[in-house]
Design a protein around this motif. Structure first.
Motif, short mmCIF file in Angstrom:
data_model
loop_
_atom_site.label_atom_id
_atom_site.label_comp_id
_atom_site.label_asym_id
_atom_site.label_seq_id
_atom_site.Cartn_x
_atom_site.Cartn_y
_atom_site.Cartn_z
N ASP A 219 10.81 2.82 -31.73
CA ASP A 219 9.70 1.88 -31.67
C ASP A 219 9.09 1.67 -33.05
O ASP A 219 8.61 0.59 -33.37
N SER A 220 9.10 2.74 -33.84
CA SER A 220 8.54 2.68 -35.19
C SER A 220 9.04 3.89 -35.96
O SER A 220 9.60 4.82 -35.40
N LEU A 221 8.80 3.87 -37.25
CA LEU A 221 9.10 5.03 -38.08
C LEU A 221 7.80 5.80 -38.25
O LEU A 221 6.99 5.52 -39.12
N ARG A 222 7.59 6.75 -37.40
CA ARG A 222 6.37 7.52 -37.49
C ARG A 222 6.71 8.94 -37.90
O ARG A 222 7.80 9.38 -37.63
N PRO A 223 5.89 9.67 -38.50
CA PRO A 223 4.55 9.29 -38.94
C PRO A 223 4.55 8.69 -40.34
O PRO A 223 3.57 8.12 -40.78
N HIS A 224 5.65 8.79 -41.07
CA HIS A 224 5.63 8.45 -42.48
C HIS A 224 6.00 7.01 -42.80
O HIS A 224 5.75 6.54 -43.90
N GLY A 225 6.60 6.29 -41.89
CA GLY A 225 6.90 4.88 -42.10
C GLY A 225 8.02 4.59 -43.06
O GLY A 225 8.13 3.49 -43.57
N MET B 220 9.34 18.07 -37.64
CA MET B 220 10.65 17.62 -37.21
C MET B 220 10.59 16.15 -36.80
O MET B 220 9.70 15.75 -36.05
N ASP B 221 11.54 15.38 -37.33
CA ASP B 221 11.69 13.98 -36.96
C ASP B 221 13.06 13.82 -36.31
O ASP B 221 14.01 14.52 -36.66
N THR B 222 13.16 12.90 -35.39
CA THR B 222 14.44 12.59 -34.78
C THR B 222 14.67 11.09 -34.90
O THR B 222 13.81 10.29 -34.54
N PHE B 223 15.81 10.74 -35.44
CA PHE B 223 16.24 9.35 -35.54
C PHE B 223 17.36 9.15 -34.54
O PHE B 223 18.30 9.96 -34.49
N ILE B 224 17.27 8.11 -33.75
CA ILE B 224 18.34 7.80 -32.79
C ILE B 224 18.76 6.36 -32.98
O ILE B 224 17.99 5.52 -33.46
N GLY B 225 20.00 6.09 -32.61
CA GLY B 225 20.47 4.72 -32.74
C GLY B 225 21.97 4.61 -32.57
O GLY B 225 22.60 5.45 -31.92
N ARG B 226 22.50 3.58 -33.20
CA ARG B 226 23.91 3.25 -33.06
C ARG B 226 24.50 2.98 -34.44
O ARG B 226 23.89 2.28 -35.25
N ILE C 91 13.94 -2.42 -37.64
CA ILE C 91 13.83 -2.05 -36.22
C ILE C 91 13.50 -3.31 -35.40
O ILE C 91 12.63 -4.09 -35.76
N GLY C 92 14.24 -3.47 -34.31
CA GLY C 92 14.01 -4.61 -33.44
C GLY C 92 14.74 -5.88 -33.84
O GLY C 92 14.71 -6.86 -33.12
N HIS C 93 15.41 -5.86 -35.00
CA HIS C 93 16.14 -7.04 -35.48
C HIS C 93 17.53 -6.64 -35.98
O HIS C 93 17.86 -6.86 -37.15
N PRO C 94 18.36 -6.07 -35.12
CA PRO C 94 19.66 -5.55 -35.59
C PRO C 94 20.63 -6.62 -36.08
O PRO C 94 21.50 -6.33 -36.90
N GLU C 95 20.48 -7.86 -35.63
CA GLU C 95 21.39 -8.93 -36.05
C GLU C 95 20.81 -9.80 -37.16
O GLU C 95 21.34 -10.86 -37.46
N SER C 96 19.73 -9.35 -37.77
CA SER C 96 19.07 -10.17 -38.78
C SER C 96 19.90 -10.26 -40.06
O SER C 96 20.80 -9.47 -40.31
N ASP C 97 19.54 -11.22 -40.87
CA ASP C 97 20.19 -11.51 -42.13
C ASP C 97 19.34 -10.89 -43.25
O ASP C 97 18.13 -11.10 -43.29
N ALA C 98 19.98 -10.20 -44.16
CA ALA C 98 19.26 -9.52 -45.24
C ALA C 98 18.58 -10.49 -46.20
O ALA C 98 17.70 -10.10 -46.96
#
Length: 162
Positions: free
Chosen positions: A150-156, A120-126, A45-52
């Protein structure tokens, strides 16, 4: 069907079929949508263009690892997803690049709703795809999942395939 005859609707239907397979927990069939040289990535999260090689990805799978992930999640020993979550995926704002190209680039927004144990958890993105044709069928050469959270809550953690 040749590359020249692929329509926008063919690609959209293919993506919707992918979503249905995931929602129905048909994970081995989902893995079969990928080419032999495919990749499936979920960068941090926050680093979509990062290198693995420099960042820890939530998923950085080649085709065989993707198959293993699918098979593992279907087993009772995968306690985090047994019994399986109930999910509902929506793909929207689907943007398709050159349909005449050998590799069709597709981007879309997604919403994945997940419920398990009355939470219930909701994941959003592209999603960013590279789609090709193999044996007159569309196939996924690469899929990148960029989470807009912003984060993976509550379970991370992410315990299901996005």
């Amino acid at each position: 069907m040749t590359v020249a005859t692929v329509t926008r609707q063919d690609v959209i239907d293919f993506l919707y079929s992918e979503a249905r397979l995931l929602d129905e927990w048909k994970l081995t069939e989902w893995a079969d949508l990928f080419t032999d040289d495919a990749s499936y990535n979920i960068p941090p999260i926050g680093h979509p263009e990062s290198d693995a090689t420099e960042y820890l990805f939530f998923a950085h799978d080649n085709r065989s690892r993707l198959q293993e992930r699918a098979e593992r999640l279907l087993k009772k020993e995968a306690h985090v997803e047994y019994p399986h979550s109930t999910t509902l995926r929506n793909y929207h704002n689907i943007m398709i690049d050159d349909l005449e190209s050998e590799v069709i680039n597709v981007e879309c927004n997604f919403t994945t709703h997940r419920t398990k144990r009355e939470v219930m958890d909701t994941f959003i993105g592209r999603h960013i795809y590279e789609i090709v044709q193999e044996n007159n069928e569309l196939a996924i050469k690469s899929k990148k999942v960029i989470l807009h959270l912003d984060s993976l809550r509550p379970h991370g953690k992410i315990s299901l395939i996005l």
